[in-house]
Write an enzyme that holds these catalytic residues in place. Structure first.
Site, PDB file in Angstrom:
ATOM      1  N   THR A  35       0.848  -1.197   0.000  1.00  0.00           N
ATOM      2  CA  THR A  35       0.000   0.000   0.000  1.00  0.00           C
ATOM      3  C   THR A  35       0.885   1.248   0.000  1.00  0.00           C
ATOM      4  O   THR A  35       0.620   2.216  -0.732  1.00  0.00           O
ATOM      5  CB  THR A  35      -0.944   0.002   1.221  1.00  0.00           C
ATOM      6  OG1 THR A  35      -1.442  -1.319   1.445  1.00  0.00           O
ATOM      7  CG2 THR A  35      -2.116   0.948   1.011  1.00  0.00           C
ATOM      8  N   GLY A  99       4.480  -4.696  10.635  1.00  0.00           N
ATOM      9  CA  GLY A  99       5.705  -5.481  10.585  1.00  0.00           C
ATOM     10  C   GLY A  99       5.632  -6.679   9.660  1.00  0.00           C
ATOM     11  O   GLY A  99       6.593  -7.441   9.555  1.00  0.00           O
ATOM     12  N   GLU A 107       9.883   1.786  11.005  1.00  0.00           N
ATOM     13  CA  GLU A 107       8.531   2.375  10.919  1.00  0.00           C
ATOM     14  C   GLU A 107       8.163   3.032  12.249  1.00  0.00           C
ATOM     15  O   GLU A 107       7.621   4.145  12.277  1.00  0.00           O
ATOM     16  CB  GLU A 107       7.508   1.293  10.570  1.00  0.00           C
ATOM     17  CG  GLU A 107       7.657   0.773   9.147  1.00  0.00           C
ATOM     18  CD  GLU A 107       6.755  -0.397   8.812  1.00  0.00           C
ATOM     19  OE1 GLU A 107       6.573  -0.663   7.619  1.00  0.00           O
ATOM     20  OE2 GLU A 107       6.241  -1.063   9.729  1.00  0.00           O
TER      21      GLU A 107
END
Ligand code: 5RP
Length: 229
Positions: A35, A99, A107
């Site tokens: 995404t 993850g 992140e």
């Protein structure tokens, strides 16, 4: 719409969304995954609107560069206006499991450095309670058995992710069967186990805004207003 169409539209919607927030001297944080890849592709059209990006993985950094977007280290910027990333699961309080793409540590760092976290997730990721998706934990390799035993004590079933080494040189344990009724409490508890680098619960720093398909349209939801019904 299939799942890929939804992810593509979410990427475009996120680029449109941040277009209004940004000023030319600002930097943004960019996540990792399929995404996020659609977001990076859509970002190319608005790249003149911001100064550059901090990436949460080597793969995303390369994709940004391929689009001519300047990539900078987090140490080079004083703040990030937004962080845009996908999720493996997101629930009503906008806490997430992340993850699946093994990028959770960077992140979490980039998300923590950002003023606003915009999650882009298709509706298959929306859950009542986190935990159907196995919880990724990045571990220092010598500690992996210790961490696995501690996760069994917490009710989980740990599985080493074979063949995966993170950008930071560590391994990933995916923990199945966890009962996650208290995401912030569990996030803190797992962080206390020696050898854990990061766990994939993003509850202390959850998303602020969620872009998600709902009734075949992309909806914008805020943590205070709640997610899709
Ligand atoms: C990577 C992540 C991703 O955001 C998560 O796995 C979702 O990925 P995708 O957009 O491919 O479904 O946390 O570490």
């Amino acid at each position: 719409m299939n799942q890929d169409d939804k992810k593509r539209l979410l990427g475009v919607a996120a680029a449109d969304y941040i277009d209004f927030l940004l000023e030319t001297e600002q930097y943004i944080g960019v996540g990792t995954g399929s995404t996020a890849n659609f977001f990076i592709d859509a970002l190319a059209k608005v790249k003149h609107k911001f100064a550059g990006a901090v990436a949460s993985s080597e793969v995303s950094a390369q994709r940004l560069k391929d689009h001519g977007i300047q990539v900078v280290a987090l140490t080079e910027v004083s703040s990030l206006t937004v962080y845009v990333d996908g999720a493996d699961e997101i629930s009503g309080d906008f806490s997430m499991i992340k993850g699946g793409g093994a990028a959770l540590t960077r992140e979490k760092i980039v998300a923590a450095a950002s003023d606003r976290f915009i999650c882009i997730a298709d509706s298959s990721k929306w859950v009542k309670q986190l935990g159907r998706f196995p919880l990724p934990i990045e571990v220092i390799p010598m500690a992996r058995s210790l961490v696995a035993l501690e996760m069994i004590k917490l009710g989980g079933t740990p599985v080493l992710r074979q063949g995966t080494i993170t950008d930071n040189g560590h391994q990933i344990i995916d923990v199945h069967d966890l009962e996650i009724s208290d995401p912030t409490g569990l996030e803190s508890a797992i962080n206390q186990i020696p050898g854990v680098v990061t766990n994939g619960l993003f509850a202390h720093r959850g998303a602020d805004v969620l872009l998600m398909d709902h009734n075949n349209e992309i909806g914008t939801f805020t943590r205070s207003g709640g997610g899709p019904a």
